[in-house]
Design a protein around this motif. Structure first.
Motif, mmCIF file in Angstrom:
data_model
loop_
_atom_site.group_PDB
_atom_site.id
_atom_site.type_symbol
_atom_site.label_atom_id
_atom_site.label_comp_id
_atom_site.label_asym_id
_atom_site.label_seq_id
_atom_site.Cartn_x
_atom_site.Cartn_y
_atom_site.Cartn_z
ATOM 1 N N GLN A 311 0.829 -1.200 0.000
ATOM 2 C CA GLN A 311 0.000 0.000 0.000
ATOM 3 C C GLN A 311 0.876 1.268 0.000
ATOM 4 O OE1 GLN A 311 -3.337 -0.088 2.813
ATOM 5 N NE2 GLN A 311 -3.065 -2.314 3.029
ATOM 6 N N PRO A 312 1.694 1.464 -1.021
ATOM 7 C CA PRO A 312 2.677 2.550 -1.002
ATOM 8 C C PRO A 312 2.070 3.939 -0.859
ATOM 9 C CG PRO A 312 2.496 1.577 -3.208
ATOM 10 C CD PRO A 312 1.776 0.670 -2.273
ATOM 11 N N GLU A 313 0.805 4.117 -1.260
ATOM 12 C CA GLU A 313 0.182 5.440 -1.115
ATOM 13 C C GLU A 313 0.091 5.869 0.347
ATOM 14 O OE1 GLU A 313 -1.055 2.942 -2.826
ATOM 15 O OE2 GLU A 313 -1.230 3.592 -4.924
ATOM 16 N N VAL A 314 0.031 4.895 1.263
ATOM 17 C CA VAL A 314 -0.006 5.221 2.698
ATOM 18 C C VAL A 314 1.270 5.953 3.112
ATOM 19 C CG1 VAL A 314 -0.188 4.233 5.029
ATOM 20 C CG2 VAL A 314 -1.536 3.277 3.154
ATOM 21 N N ASN A 315 2.342 5.741 2.364
ATOM 22 C CA ASN A 315 3.594 6.437 2.673
ATOM 23 C C ASN A 315 3.450 7.953 2.600
ATOM 24 O OD1 ASN A 315 5.050 4.031 3.077
ATOM 25 N ND2 ASN A 315 5.519 3.863 0.893
ATOM 26 N N MET A 316 2.490 8.443 1.823
ATOM 27 C CA MET A 316 2.283 9.892 1.744
ATOM 28 C C MET A 316 1.891 10.458 3.104
ATOM 29 S SD MET A 316 0.505 10.536 -1.988
ATOM 30 C CE MET A 316 -0.557 9.103 -2.116
ATOM 31 N N ILE A 317 1.072 9.706 3.867
ATOM 32 C CA ILE A 317 0.674 10.158 5.198
ATOM 33 C C ILE A 317 1.860 10.079 6.148
ATOM 34 C CG2 ILE A 317 -0.801 9.685 7.181
ATOM 35 C CD1 ILE A 317 -1.912 8.617 3.720
ATOM 36 N N ARG A 318 2.642 9.009 6.028
ATOM 37 C CA ARG A 318 3.838 8.887 6.872
ATOM 38 C C ARG A 318 4.798 10.053 6.624
ATOM 39 N NH1 ARG A 318 3.388 3.192 5.135
ATOM 40 N NH2 ARG A 318 2.553 2.038 6.924
ATOM 41 N N VAL A 319 5.043 10.338 5.356
ATOM 42 C CA VAL A 319 5.996 11.391 5.006
ATOM 43 C C VAL A 319 5.503 12.751 5.493
ATOM 44 C CG1 VAL A 319 7.025 12.661 3.062
ATOM 45 C CG2 VAL A 319 7.041 10.152 3.080
ATOM 46 N N THR A 320 4.218 12.998 5.393
ATOM 47 C CA THR A 320 3.670 14.272 5.865
ATOM 48 C C THR A 320 3.868 14.416 7.376
ATOM 49 O OG1 THR A 320 2.014 14.261 4.104
ATOM 50 C CG2 THR A 320 1.609 15.703 5.985
ATOM 51 N N THR A 321 3.601 13.346 8.121
ATOM 52 C CA THR A 321 3.803 13.373 9.579
ATOM 53 C C THR A 321 5.268 13.610 9.913
ATOM 54 O OG1 THR A 321 1.964 11.812 9.830
ATOM 55 C CG2 THR A 321 3.431 12.091 11.718
ATOM 56 N N GLU A 341 9.387 5.113 -2.899
ATOM 57 C CA GLU A 341 10.820 4.816 -2.736
ATOM 58 C C GLU A 341 11.097 3.454 -2.113
ATOM 59 O OE1 GLU A 341 13.729 7.782 -1.651
ATOM 60 O OE2 GLU A 341 12.286 9.370 -2.050
ATOM 61 N N ALA A 342 10.092 2.834 -1.484
ATOM 62 C CA ALA A 342 10.297 1.484 -0.969
ATOM 63 C C ALA A 342 10.302 0.447 -2.079
ATOM 64 C CB ALA A 342 9.217 1.136 0.055
ATOM 65 N N ILE A 343 9.913 0.887 -3.282
ATOM 66 C CA ILE A 343 9.805 -0.029 -4.417
ATOM 67 C C ILE A 343 10.926 0.193 -5.427
ATOM 68 C CG2 ILE A 343 8.320 -0.801 -6.313
ATOM 69 C CD1 ILE A 343 5.937 0.298 -4.668
ATOM 70 N N ALA A 344 11.195 1.450 -5.735
ATOM 71 C CA ALA A 344 12.172 1.769 -6.779
ATOM 72 C C ALA A 344 12.578 3.226 -6.650
ATOM 73 C CB ALA A 344 11.574 1.510 -8.163
ATOM 74 N N LEU A 345 13.442 3.680 -7.541
ATOM 75 C CA LEU A 345 13.752 5.100 -7.606
ATOM 76 C C LEU A 345 12.470 5.880 -7.877
ATOM 77 C CD1 LEU A 345 17.018 4.969 -9.762
ATOM 78 C CD2 LEU A 345 16.860 5.672 -7.375
ATOM 79 N N GLU A 447 -2.865 -2.506 -6.121
ATOM 80 C CA GLU A 447 -2.910 -1.932 -7.462
ATOM 81 C C GLU A 447 -1.543 -2.070 -8.121
ATOM 82 O OE1 GLU A 447 -4.311 2.042 -7.491
ATOM 83 O OE2 GLU A 447 -6.112 1.592 -6.316
ATOM 84 N N PRO A 448 -1.504 -2.335 -9.411
ATOM 85 C CA PRO A 448 -0.199 -2.467 -10.087
ATOM 86 C C PRO A 448 0.558 -1.147 -10.064
ATOM 87 C CG PRO A 448 -1.989 -2.405 -11.694
ATOM 88 C CD PRO A 448 -2.640 -2.511 -10.346
ATOM 89 N N TYR A 449 1.863 -1.267 -9.948
ATOM 90 C CA TYR A 449 2.721 -0.074 -9.916
ATOM 91 C C TYR A 449 3.834 -0.252 -10.935
ATOM 92 C CZ TYR A 449 6.249 3.258 -8.416
ATOM 93 O OH TYR A 449 7.181 4.272 -8.402
ATOM 94 N N GLU A 450 4.074 0.766 -11.736
ATOM 95 C CA GLU A 450 5.109 0.721 -12.773
ATOM 96 C C GLU A 450 6.315 1.525 -12.289
ATOM 97 O OE1 GLU A 450 6.822 -0.687 -16.040
ATOM 98 O OE2 GLU A 450 4.733 -1.094 -15.559
ATOM 99 N N PRO A 451 7.379 0.844 -11.831
ATOM 100 C CA PRO A 451 8.519 1.584 -11.286
ATOM 101 C C PRO A 451 9.357 2.239 -12.379
ATOM 102 C CG PRO A 451 9.011 -0.757 -11.335
ATOM 103 C CD PRO A 451 7.574 -0.615 -11.772
ATOM 104 N N LEU A 452 10.126 3.237 -11.952
ATOM 105 C CA LEU A 452 11.079 3.882 -12.858
ATOM 106 C C LEU A 452 12.146 2.867 -13.253
ATOM 107 C CD1 LEU A 452 11.959 6.724 -14.013
ATOM 108 C CD2 LEU A 452 13.495 6.849 -12.055
ATOM 109 N N THR A 453 12.439 2.768 -14.535
ATOM 110 C CA THR A 453 13.456 1.816 -15.007
ATOM 111 C C THR A 453 14.662 2.564 -15.549
ATOM 112 O OG1 THR A 453 12.402 1.717 -17.179
ATOM 113 C CG2 THR A 453 11.739 0.063 -15.558
ATOM 114 N N GLN A 454 15.783 1.837 -15.623
ATOM 115 C CA GLN A 454 17.021 2.435 -16.100
ATOM 116 C C GLN A 454 17.451 1.835 -17.430
ATOM 117 O OE1 GLN A 454 18.994 1.654 -12.111
ATOM 118 N NE2 GLN A 454 20.025 3.511 -12.741
ATOM 119 N N ASP A 455 18.220 2.599 -18.155
ATOM 120 C CA ASP A 455 18.744 2.159 -19.447
ATOM 121 C C ASP A 455 19.805 1.082 -19.211
ATOM 122 O OD1 ASP A 455 19.820 1.832 -21.932
ATOM 123 O OD2 ASP A 455 20.304 3.943 -22.255
ATOM 124 N N PRO A 456 19.617 -0.128 -19.746
ATOM 125 C CA PRO A 456 20.611 -1.187 -19.550
ATOM 126 C C PRO A 456 21.952 -0.885 -20.214
ATOM 127 C CG PRO A 456 18.934 -1.868 -21.138
ATOM 128 C CD PRO A 456 18.458 -0.585 -20.539
#
Length: 532
Positions: A311-321, A341-345, A447-456
């Motif tokens: 539930q990464p969206e919950v991190n928004m409440i943590r970060v605000t606190t 940030e717990a998932i990817a860049l 919900e599916p999440y599409e992380p930031l990817t890097q150029d190989p």
């Protein structure tokens, strides 16, 4: 007085159900002072945020210098007031991207910087006299700082116009993080050389960010975080004095770096206690006369270790606190983590939202209307005293072991932090410490999440850039400059400051790895006693 079960603070003391005047020791007015005055409990500046808010400094860096440059421009356009550079692991360890040990790590956790050409690309189109830049780099901090100065030179910006911070705190690397290069004594010498160089060449630059953040991320509680950080600070001050520097010549440019957790009240108490303890140490232990030498100025980053992939969206409440704790605690600059940030860049959208969190706090609330609104609170004042007491006990334990370096060699700080981290993990596993979305209030579907990817192809690009650089530069000039650097490293005394020959080598297009290797040849590489 209401009675009932007491909750225990992160630092180990009991939290009464209701605080009252009996919980606050006599002499509060002396312990508080006024904002901007000793002991700086209420803040280091008289007006704090009432005239302008803290610096909003978003930490960013990934892949190539060009990719990171694009992100910096996006952040500036979004209203960030300070940049913070994340470097990849090879850069942090003093290796070039084409070194065999760098395989698989180039550009992963930060931006890859191999030479002044990469640094020029990183800050392309960004006037360095108009932005404050923080660089999270430690063992090779001197190298990256000089590369930044060389880029400024190319822009026609004088050293006395540059503002920012270089982390340069290698002692905590031995305790919690592990990106050290040289043995402790030689690392302290390099730190002192940075102090001396900046006093002469970069007078507005913060020469070190003495960091508790990484110890907190490794498991330290608030009292441990500030105790071990300030003990490291004492070691740096002693090293600089031994090198012949006067305390009031370098101490005003010392800065600190702490975490902000979701335990808001104790975090506010922690920041206030840290200011008070440092002011007294600098005045009484080191004889500082300049009030600026006694000010504990600090950057804060919200707690990455408290973010969850569930539930990464919950991190928004943590970060605000967490951000509120930093602001109530009187931070000078703040980075708010992105919710993903717990998932990817961080994605561009998440990074922008993290900055918007700070902007809402600064411009849509009344928190900037008055200084230190918690002053006089029974709960916060009592907690401040408790955190201070616990921290002073730990600082005393470090000093009894011979100071921070000796305590590090004995494994004291590391073992204390590991014990706390183990207890925390057990509480989470048992459900005694609630983590919303992870061990309580879990969701059956995510919900599916599409992380930031890097150029190989990133590593290949960096390697090609290094081949081109080495083909176009003067090897004779580089070898001569590196020989000068080795000679200075073999010598002692302020007149043999290694940053001057180091700068000449980097200006001649020596690489980060070549400069660090030259110092390894003289000073050796640190191997911890428990490595075998």
């Amino acid at each position: 007085m209401v009675s009932g079960p007491k909750r225990q603070a992160e630092s180990g003391f009991d939290i009464p159900t209701v605080y009252g005047p009996d919980e606050v020791a006599d002499g509060l007015s002396d312990r508080l002072g006024t904002p901007g005055d000793y002991p700086f409990t209420r803040g280091v500046y008289p007006s704090m945020y009432t005239e302008r808010p803290w610096t909003m400094r978003q930490y960013a860096g990934f892949g190539t210098a060009a990719e990171s440059n694009r992100r910096y421009h996006q952040l500036i356009e979004a209203g960030t007031t300070g940049l913070s550079v994340a470097f990849d692991l090879p850069t942090q360890m003093g290796f070039d991207s084409d070194d065999p040990v760098a395989a698989g790590e180039v550009g992963k956790v930060g931006v890859a910087i191999d030479s002044v050409r990469d640094m020029q690309t990183l800050f392309d189109g960004i006037p360095l006299d108009e932005v404050s830049t923080s660089m999270t780099i430690n063992a090779p901090a001197s190298v990256l700082l000089l590369l930044y100065q060389l880029v400024a030179d190319g822009q026609g910006v004088a050293g006395d116009k540059l503002t920012g911070t270089v982390q340069n705190d290698v002692l905590k690397e031995y305790i919690a993080r592990g990106t050290y290069i040289y043995p402790p004594a030689e690392s302290l010498r390099l730190t002192s050389d940075v102090f001396g160089y900046c006093a002469a060449e970069l007078p507005r630059w913060n020469t070190i960010s003495i960091s508790g953040y990484h110890m907190a991320e490794a498991g330290a509680n608030p009292a441990q975080e500030i105790a071990f950080t300030l003990a490291n600070g004492m070691e740096y001050v002693r090293a600089a004095i031994r090198a012949g520097l006067a305390v009031d010549d370098f101490a005003p440019r010392l800065s600190f770096f702490f975490v902000a957790r979701t335990t808001l009240l104790e975090e506010v108490a922690k920041f206030r206690a840290a200011r008070r303890v440092w002011a007294k140490l600098m005045r009484d232990e080191f004889g500082a006369q300049n009030p600026k030498s006694m000010m504990l100025r600090f950057h804060t980053q919200t707690a990455g270790v408290q973010l969850t992939a569930q539930q990464p969206e919950v991190n928004m409440i943590r970060v605000t606190t967490q951000a509120l704790a930093a602001v109530f605690g009187g931070t000078q600059s703040l980075h708010t983590n992105s919710f993903d940030e717990a998932i990817a860049l961080p994605s561009e959208k998440a990074a922008r939202l993290a900055l918007r969190t700070q902007q809402v706090i600064a411009y849509e609330t009344d928190l900037t209307a008055t200084v230190d609104p918690f002053a006089g609170s029974y709960a916060v004042e009592a907690m401040t005293d408790e955190v201070q007491r616990a921290a002073l006990d730990l600082i005393d334990a470090v000093q009894k072991r011979g100071g921070a370096v000796e305590a590090i060699e004995q494994g004291f700080q590391k073992s204390e932090i590991e014990r706390t981290a183990y207890d925390t993990a057990r509480e989470i596993d048992a459900g005694d410490r609630v983590v919303v979305g992870m061990n309580k209030y879990r969701s059956e579907s995510e919900e599916p999440y599409e992380p930031l990817t890097q150029d190989p192809e990133l590593a290949k690009e960096q390697e090609e850039g290094l081949r081109t650089l080495r083909a176009e530069r003067s090897d004779t000039e580089v070898r001569g400059a590196l020989d000068e650097l080795r000679t200075a490293a073999e010598s002692k005394g302020a007149e043999h400051n290694v940053l001057y020959p180091m700068r000449r080598a980097l200006a001649a297009n020596a690489t980060v790895g070549e400069v660090c290797h030259a110092l390894r040849e003289v000073w050796g590489a640190y191997v911890p006693k428990d490595a075998f």
